[in-house]
Design a protein around this motif. Structure first.
Motif, mmCIF file in Angstrom:
data_model
loop_
_atom_site.group_PDB
_atom_site.id
_atom_site.type_symbol
_atom_site.label_atom_id
_atom_site.label_comp_id
_atom_site.label_asym_id
_atom_site.label_seq_id
_atom_site.Cartn_x
_atom_site.Cartn_y
_atom_site.Cartn_z
ATOM 1 N N GLN A 30 0.830 -1.208 0.000
ATOM 2 C CA GLN A 30 0.000 0.000 0.000
ATOM 3 C C GLN A 30 0.866 1.260 0.000
ATOM 4 N N ILE A 31 1.957 1.219 0.760
ATOM 5 C CA ILE A 31 2.870 2.367 0.817
ATOM 6 C C ILE A 31 3.462 2.652 -0.561
ATOM 7 N N LEU A 32 3.939 1.603 -1.222
ATOM 8 C CA LEU A 32 4.512 1.786 -2.561
ATOM 9 C C LEU A 32 3.466 2.308 -3.537
ATOM 10 N N ASN A 33 2.278 1.748 -3.473
ATOM 11 C CA ASN A 33 1.208 2.187 -4.380
ATOM 12 C C ASN A 33 0.831 3.641 -4.154
ATOM 13 N N GLU A 34 0.850 4.077 -2.902
ATOM 14 C CA GLU A 34 0.509 5.469 -2.593
ATOM 15 C C GLU A 34 1.559 6.426 -3.151
ATOM 16 N N VAL A 35 2.826 6.052 -3.027
ATOM 17 C CA VAL A 35 3.894 6.882 -3.599
ATOM 18 C C VAL A 35 3.752 6.937 -5.115
ATOM 19 N N ALA A 36 3.502 5.781 -5.732
ATOM 20 C CA ALA A 36 3.346 5.737 -7.191
ATOM 21 C C ALA A 36 2.153 6.582 -7.637
ATOM 22 N N LYS A 37 1.062 6.518 -6.890
ATOM 23 C CA LYS A 37 -0.151 7.267 -7.243
ATOM 24 C C LYS A 37 0.095 8.776 -7.243
#
Length: 211
Positions: free
Chosen positions: A36-43
């Protein structure tokens, strides 16, 4: 900057993906919600994206899924080799302060679990550098362990020792983990508007937008 940790990265390269998956009980909370952390940064990333501390390429894979306009920087040769093979994309040698010249305007600078390898003075130097690199409205998006204040950091260290998580406690005392007030000052002084979002007990996302 942080190059004292390169030997550690080289040793950690082969087992890093197992660690972030929560296999190591000591670091399980640190990597809670890792995906989730990685996805939030990517978003939150757009345009030409510059990533520091690519590691084994886990965030990079998400970024490359949304754009080919991506540059990755990693100081550890072993990490670079793993990431390059995983991503089928060349990762460049360098670090937060020293990296090859870029031939295109950067719009988002990202990193996960790495900015704490800089001292506070080096973080300040990095923020100044990024302020020069980015145009108004462009962003720095970093996810990393940080603390509300020094008291909160000390409480986490004491708790880690009580749980017999001695490696974690040592890391928190010897690496350059800092506080949200310090990071706020660093980025505001470099002409950024900055906000923070808690992602787990340890990790926050720092989003700094160039004024």
């Amino acid at each position: 900057m942080g190059l004292e940790f390169v030997d550690l990265f080289d040793r950690w390269a082969e087992s890093y993906d197992q660690t972030v998956a929560g296999v190591d009980e000591e670091y399980k909370e640190v990597f809670e919600g890792y995906g989730q952390i990685l996805n939030e940064v990517a978003k939150r990333s757009s345009g030409h994206i510059l990533e520091f501390g690519v590691g084994t390429g886990n965030l990079s894979s998400l970024l490359l899924a949304k754009t080919d306009d991506f540059t990755g920087i990693e100081p550890s040769e072993k990490m670079r080799l793993i990431a390059t093979k995983k991503l089928n994309h060349t990762i460049l040698p360098g670090d937060f302060l020293h990296f090859p010249s870029l031939d295109k305007q950067v719009e988002t600078i990202v990193s996960t679990y790495a900015f704490h390898h800089l001292t506070d003075e080096e973080k300040r130097e990095a923020a100044n550098l990024y302020s020069e690199l980015l145009n108004t409205g462009h962003k720095v998006v970093f996810a990393d362990t940080m603390f509300i204040n020094d008291d909160a950091k000390n409480e986490i260290i004491i708790d880690a020792k009580k749980k017999d998580h001695l490696n974690l406690a040592e890391d928190l005392q010897t690496e350059y983990y800092t506080t949200i007030p310090m990071l706020t000052d660093i980025f505001e002084e470099s002409n950024f508007d900055v906000s923070f979002q808690a992602m787990n007990t340890f990790v926050w996302i720092l989003e700094a937008t160039k004024r």
